[in-house]
Scaffold this motif. Structure first.
Motif, PDB file in Angstrom:
ATOM      1  N   LEU A 115       0.843  -1.195   0.000  1.00  0.00           N
ATOM      2  CA  LEU A 115       0.000   0.000   0.000  1.00  0.00           C
ATOM      3  C   LEU A 115       0.877   1.243   0.000  1.00  0.00           C
ATOM      4  N   ASP A 116       0.745   2.049  -1.036  1.00  0.00           N
ATOM      5  CA  ASP A 116       1.497   3.286  -1.192  1.00  0.00           C
ATOM      6  C   ASP A 116       1.094   4.305  -0.125  1.00  0.00           C
ATOM      7  N   ALA A 117       2.060   5.032   0.392  1.00  0.00           N
ATOM      8  CA  ALA A 117       1.810   6.002   1.465  1.00  0.00           C
ATOM      9  C   ALA A 117       0.839   7.096   1.041  1.00  0.00           C
ATOM     10  N   ASP A 118       0.931   7.591  -0.190  1.00  0.00           N
ATOM     11  CA  ASP A 118       0.040   8.671  -0.616  1.00  0.00           C
ATOM     12  C   ASP A 118      -1.429   8.235  -0.607  1.00  0.00           C
ATOM     13  N   LEU A 119      -1.692   7.016  -1.053  1.00  0.00           N
ATOM     14  CA  LEU A 119      -3.067   6.502  -0.996  1.00  0.00           C
ATOM     15  C   LEU A 119      -3.539   6.415   0.447  1.00  0.00           C
ATOM     16  N   ALA A 120      -2.667   5.937   1.310  1.00  0.00           N
ATOM     17  CA  ALA A 120      -3.014   5.785   2.723  1.00  0.00           C
ATOM     18  C   ALA A 120      -3.284   7.135   3.377  1.00  0.00           C
ATOM     19  N   VAL A 121      -2.486   8.126   3.055  1.00  0.00           N
ATOM     20  CA  VAL A 121      -2.674   9.457   3.647  1.00  0.00           C
ATOM     21  C   VAL A 121      -4.048  10.016   3.279  1.00  0.00           C
ATOM     22  N   ILE A 124      -4.730   0.175   6.295  1.00  0.00           N
ATOM     23  CA  ILE A 124      -3.565   1.048   6.468  1.00  0.00           C
ATOM     24  C   ILE A 124      -2.695   0.573   7.628  1.00  0.00           C
ATOM     25  N   LEU A 125      -3.324   0.035   8.652  1.00  0.00           N
ATOM     26  CA  LEU A 125      -2.594  -0.437   9.829  1.00  0.00           C
ATOM     27  C   LEU A 125      -2.135  -1.888   9.705  1.00  0.00           C
ATOM     28  N   THR A 126      -2.214  -2.446   8.491  1.00  0.00           N
ATOM     29  CA  THR A 126      -1.828  -3.832   8.240  1.00  0.00           C
ATOM     30  C   THR A 126      -0.715  -3.861   7.199  1.00  0.00           C
ATOM     31  N   GLU A 127       0.335  -4.625   7.470  1.00  0.00           N
ATOM     32  CA  GLU A 127       1.421  -4.791   6.489  1.00  0.00           C
ATOM     33  C   GLU A 127       0.887  -5.520   5.257  1.00  0.00           C
ATOM     34  N   PRO A 128       1.418  -5.255   4.093  1.00  0.00           N
ATOM     35  CA  PRO A 128       2.450  -4.266   3.792  1.00  0.00           C
ATOM     36  C   PRO A 128       1.837  -2.889   3.538  1.00  0.00           C
ATOM     37  N   SER A 129       2.267  -1.922   4.298  1.00  0.00           N
ATOM     38  CA  SER A 129       1.769  -0.556   4.229  1.00  0.00           C
ATOM     39  C   SER A 129       2.943   0.403   4.397  1.00  0.00           C
ATOM     40  N   GLU A 130       3.224   1.154   3.344  1.00  0.00           N
ATOM     41  CA  GLU A 130       4.356   2.075   3.389  1.00  0.00           C
ATOM     42  C   GLU A 130       4.205   3.110   4.497  1.00  0.00           C
ATOM     43  N   LEU A 131       3.012   3.657   4.659  1.00  0.00           N
ATOM     44  CA  LEU A 131       2.808   4.678   5.684  1.00  0.00           C
ATOM     45  C   LEU A 131       3.029   4.093   7.081  1.00  0.00           C
ATOM     46  N   LEU A 132       2.518   2.907   7.306  1.00  0.00           N
ATOM     47  CA  LEU A 132       2.741   2.233   8.586  1.00  0.00           C
ATOM     48  C   LEU A 132       4.240   2.038   8.825  1.00  0.00           C
ATOM     49  N   GLU A 133       4.944   1.582   7.816  1.00  0.00           N
ATOM     50  CA  GLU A 133       6.391   1.381   7.944  1.00  0.00           C
ATOM     51  C   GLU A 133       7.105   2.687   8.278  1.00  0.00           C
ATOM     52  N   LEU A 134       6.739   3.753   7.574  1.00  0.00           N
ATOM     53  CA  LEU A 134       7.380   5.046   7.812  1.00  0.00           C
ATOM     54  C   LEU A 134       7.161   5.514   9.248  1.00  0.00           C
ATOM     55  N   TRP A 191       0.774   8.314  16.296  1.00  0.00           N
ATOM     56  CA  TRP A 191       0.074   8.323  15.010  1.00  0.00           C
ATOM     57  C   TRP A 191      -0.952   7.191  14.960  1.00  0.00           C
ATOM     58  N   LYS A 192      -0.552   5.998  15.394  1.00  0.00           N
ATOM     59  CA  LYS A 192      -1.486   4.867  15.416  1.00  0.00           C
ATOM     60  C   LYS A 192      -2.676   5.169  16.309  1.00  0.00           C
ATOM     61  N   THR A 193      -2.450   5.854  17.411  1.00  0.00           N
ATOM     62  CA  THR A 193      -3.544   6.222  18.313  1.00  0.00           C
ATOM     63  C   THR A 193      -4.538   7.135  17.603  1.00  0.00           C
ATOM     64  N   VAL A 194      -4.047   8.077  16.817  1.00  0.00           N
ATOM     65  CA  VAL A 194      -4.929   8.972  16.051  1.00  0.00           C
ATOM     66  C   VAL A 194      -5.767   8.158  15.069  1.00  0.00           C
ATOM     67  N   VAL A 195      -5.122   7.256  14.347  1.00  0.00           N
ATOM     68  CA  VAL A 195      -5.834   6.438  13.353  1.00  0.00           C
ATOM     69  C   VAL A 195      -6.864   5.543  14.045  1.00  0.00           C
ATOM     70  N   ARG A 196      -6.472   4.938  15.153  1.00  0.00           N
ATOM     71  CA  ARG A 196      -7.408   4.064  15.879  1.00  0.00           C
ATOM     72  C   ARG A 196      -8.577   4.842  16.467  1.00  0.00           C
ATOM     73  N   SER A 197      -8.338   6.078  16.878  1.00  0.00           N
ATOM     74  CA  SER A 197      -9.445   6.871  17.428  1.00  0.00           C
ATOM     75  C   SER A 197     -10.437   7.247  16.331  1.00  0.00           C
TER      76      SER A 197
END
Length: 134
Positions: free
Chosen positions: A48-54, A101-111, A120-126
């Motif tokens: 998953l490309d970071a730009d799509l995830a953002v 987005i929170l599941t591999e393979p995810s570029e944004l997650l890796e970054l 950041w994960k807390t923001v996404v989970r909220s």
């Protein structure tokens, strides 16, 4: 990607996405969000490309702002114009996109994991919690 904080609109890609939302006619704004969710979910198990995830994190922020318990988008990098009421059928799509987005393979997650991205994960989970509970 220029990123300056952990919020859904705290990066260049999300700011550009906000402009696209603003430019869409009122009756097409929901489709802009739906497309962001679909592009992420359709990657399946592929990288998953970071730009799509953002974009798929900015979209749920706009949707969650209209839900009970959601936080209004007040950043100057978000859309400048108010969104019409968004369809409730977008909520499960947003939850699925956030899960991806929170599941591999995810570029944004890796970054984010390279820089201890727990906040950041807390923001996404909220965002996910607001949308799943609405």
């Amino acid at each position: 990607m220029g990123t300056w904080d952990i919020g859904p609109f705290d990066n260049d890609t999300a700011a550009d996405f906000s402009y696209r939302v603003d430019e869409a006619p009122a009756e097409k704004k929901a489709e802009v969000l739906r497309t962001a969710f679909r592009e992420v979910v359709e990657t399946g198990d592929e990288y998953l490309d970071a730009d799509l995830a953002v974009e798929a994190i900015a979209s749920p922020a706009l949707l969650a702002a209209q839900c009970p318990g959601g936080t209004p988008v007040t950043t100057s990098y978000g859309p400048k114009h108010p969104l019409p009421p968004l369809p409730t059928d977008l909520r499960p799509q947003a939850v699925t996109a956030l899960d991806r987005i929170l599941t591999e393979p995810s570029e944004l997650l890796e970054l984010w994991e390279e820089s201890d991205g727990e906040e950041w994960k807390t923001v996404v989970r909220s965002l996910r919690a607001v949308l799943a509970g609405a």
